[in-house]
Design a protein around this motif. Sequence first.
Motif, mmCIF file in Angstrom:
data_model
loop_
_atom_site.group_PDB
_atom_site.id
_atom_site.type_symbol
_atom_site.label_atom_id
_atom_site.label_comp_id
_atom_site.label_asym_id
_atom_site.label_seq_id
_atom_site.Cartn_x
_atom_site.Cartn_y
_atom_site.Cartn_z
ATOM 1 N N UNK A 43 18.490 18.188 -43.740
ATOM 2 C CA UNK A 43 18.615 17.807 -45.144
ATOM 3 C C UNK A 43 20.079 17.914 -45.545
ATOM 4 N N UNK A 44 20.630 16.831 -46.086
ATOM 5 C CA UNK A 44 21.958 16.835 -46.682
ATOM 6 C C UNK A 44 21.771 16.855 -48.192
ATOM 7 N N UNK A 45 22.652 17.572 -48.901
ATOM 8 C CA UNK A 45 22.540 17.690 -50.351
ATOM 9 C C UNK A 45 23.912 17.460 -50.968
ATOM 10 N N UNK A 46 23.967 16.701 -52.082
ATOM 11 C CA UNK A 46 25.258 16.452 -52.715
ATOM 12 C C UNK A 46 25.119 16.238 -54.220
ATOM 13 N N UNK A 47 26.221 16.453 -54.903
ATOM 14 C CA UNK A 47 26.323 16.224 -56.342
ATOM 15 C C UNK A 47 27.732 16.561 -56.791
ATOM 16 N N UNK A 48 28.062 16.242 -58.022
ATOM 17 C CA UNK A 48 29.385 16.484 -58.598
ATOM 18 C C UNK A 48 29.290 17.464 -59.764
ATOM 19 N N UNK A 49 30.340 18.235 -59.972
ATOM 20 C CA UNK A 49 30.378 19.146 -61.121
ATOM 21 C C UNK A 49 29.263 20.167 -61.063
ATOM 22 N N UNK A 50 28.499 20.268 -62.165
ATOM 23 C CA UNK A 50 27.369 21.190 -62.191
ATOM 24 C C UNK A 50 26.344 20.852 -61.125
ATOM 25 N N UNK A 51 26.198 19.572 -60.827
ATOM 26 C CA UNK A 51 25.265 19.155 -59.779
ATOM 27 C C UNK A 51 25.759 19.562 -58.396
ATOM 28 N N UNK A 71 12.897 31.681 -40.547
ATOM 29 C CA UNK A 71 14.064 31.120 -39.860
ATOM 30 C C UNK A 71 14.861 30.244 -40.833
ATOM 31 N N UNK A 72 16.135 30.063 -40.545
ATOM 32 C CA UNK A 72 16.994 29.204 -41.353
ATOM 33 C C UNK A 72 16.562 27.750 -41.207
ATOM 34 N N UNK A 73 16.745 26.980 -42.264
ATOM 35 C CA UNK A 73 16.463 25.552 -42.221
ATOM 36 C C UNK A 73 17.777 24.787 -42.138
ATOM 37 N N UNK A 74 17.749 23.652 -41.455
ATOM 38 C CA UNK A 74 18.940 22.848 -41.210
ATOM 39 C C UNK A 74 19.281 22.030 -42.460
ATOM 40 N N UNK A 75 20.164 22.573 -43.260
ATOM 41 C CA UNK A 75 20.518 21.982 -44.543
ATOM 42 C C UNK A 75 22.026 22.121 -44.729
ATOM 43 N N UNK A 76 22.689 21.024 -45.086
ATOM 44 C CA UNK A 76 24.143 21.028 -45.270
ATOM 45 C C UNK A 76 24.479 20.515 -46.665
ATOM 46 N N UNK A 77 25.319 21.248 -47.370
ATOM 47 C CA UNK A 77 25.805 20.818 -48.681
ATOM 48 C C UNK A 77 27.092 20.016 -48.494
ATOM 49 N N UNK A 78 27.083 18.766 -48.913
ATOM 50 C CA UNK A 78 28.250 17.900 -48.777
ATOM 51 C C UNK A 78 29.276 18.145 -49.889
ATOM 52 N N UNK A 102 27.955 11.806 -44.664
ATOM 53 C CA UNK A 102 26.654 11.324 -44.184
ATOM 54 C C UNK A 102 26.834 10.744 -42.786
ATOM 55 N N UNK A 103 27.921 10.010 -42.578
ATOM 56 C CA UNK A 103 28.200 9.448 -41.254
ATOM 57 C C UNK A 103 28.399 10.563 -40.224
ATOM 58 N N UNK A 104 28.975 11.681 -40.646
ATOM 59 C CA UNK A 104 29.238 12.791 -39.731
ATOM 60 C C UNK A 104 27.990 13.622 -39.435
ATOM 61 N N UNK A 105 27.189 13.895 -40.455
ATOM 62 C CA UNK A 105 26.091 14.859 -40.317
ATOM 63 C C UNK A 105 24.701 14.241 -40.368
ATOM 64 N N UNK A 106 24.598 13.005 -40.807
ATOM 65 C CA UNK A 106 23.291 12.374 -40.951
ATOM 66 C C UNK A 106 22.771 11.816 -39.638
ATOM 67 N N UNK A 107 21.492 11.542 -39.610
ATOM 68 C CA UNK A 107 20.865 10.924 -38.443
ATOM 69 C C UNK A 107 19.552 10.292 -38.874
ATOM 70 N N UNK A 108 19.113 9.346 -38.095
ATOM 71 C CA UNK A 108 17.833 8.697 -38.368
ATOM 72 C C UNK A 108 16.748 9.760 -38.463
ATOM 73 N N UNK A 109 15.929 9.657 -39.499
ATOM 74 C CA UNK A 109 14.847 10.609 -39.692
ATOM 75 C C UNK A 109 15.224 11.812 -40.534
ATOM 76 N N UNK A 110 16.506 11.978 -40.840
ATOM 77 C CA UNK A 110 16.933 13.058 -41.727
ATOM 78 C C UNK A 110 16.704 12.635 -43.178
ATOM 79 N N UNK A 111 17.031 13.525 -44.109
ATOM 80 C CA UNK A 111 16.872 13.240 -45.534
ATOM 81 C C UNK A 111 18.135 13.648 -46.273
ATOM 82 N N UNK A 112 18.361 13.010 -47.412
ATOM 83 C CA UNK A 112 19.462 13.392 -48.297
ATOM 84 C C UNK A 112 18.914 13.534 -49.704
#
Length: 188
Positions: A43-51, A71-78, A102-112
Amino acid sequence: MTLKSYFDTSIDVLKNARDHAGVQRCDEAAAAIVSALKNGGRLLVCGNGGSASDAMHITGELVGRFLKERAALDCICLSSNPSVITAWSNDYSYDTVFSRQVQAYGSKGSAILGLSTSGNSGNVIKAFQAAHDMGMVTIGLTGEGGGKMAEVTDILIDVPSRSTPLIQQVHICLYHYICEAVECGMFE
């Protein structure tokens, strides 16, 4: 405005959100995240400012823990790596700072999961476009109607309000719910 009237307004927005069709998609969002994680995606997560702060909060809950010892889940904050954000924005464009990651950390079947109270954050929209190109599921947390993000979002969760602070308050409730649902789905 008094503190009581602010609470009353907040309660009204929460009640309206509770019954809003867009908010009912939280279970669908959680299921998409669980599916991505169970199938080797992330899971990739992103937002600006408060988000951006909310994106970091979500990532912290999923990498660390929300309610369960697990266990830890595979989640990256962009939104949280200042070196990447400032270098890319300075040399290229802030508009593509998330799509590049997204190009660096994303992959088919992942989510954002992208947060934007207006739904019009250009860099979140471009990240979703890049994610679609890679075969990722896009989940948007926005304000009323979803703005331009509605056009590029697979699962739109829009809060029926146009007030940024009130939308953000509801977003906290929604992503806490999603985090709990993801934990339950991953670790029953």
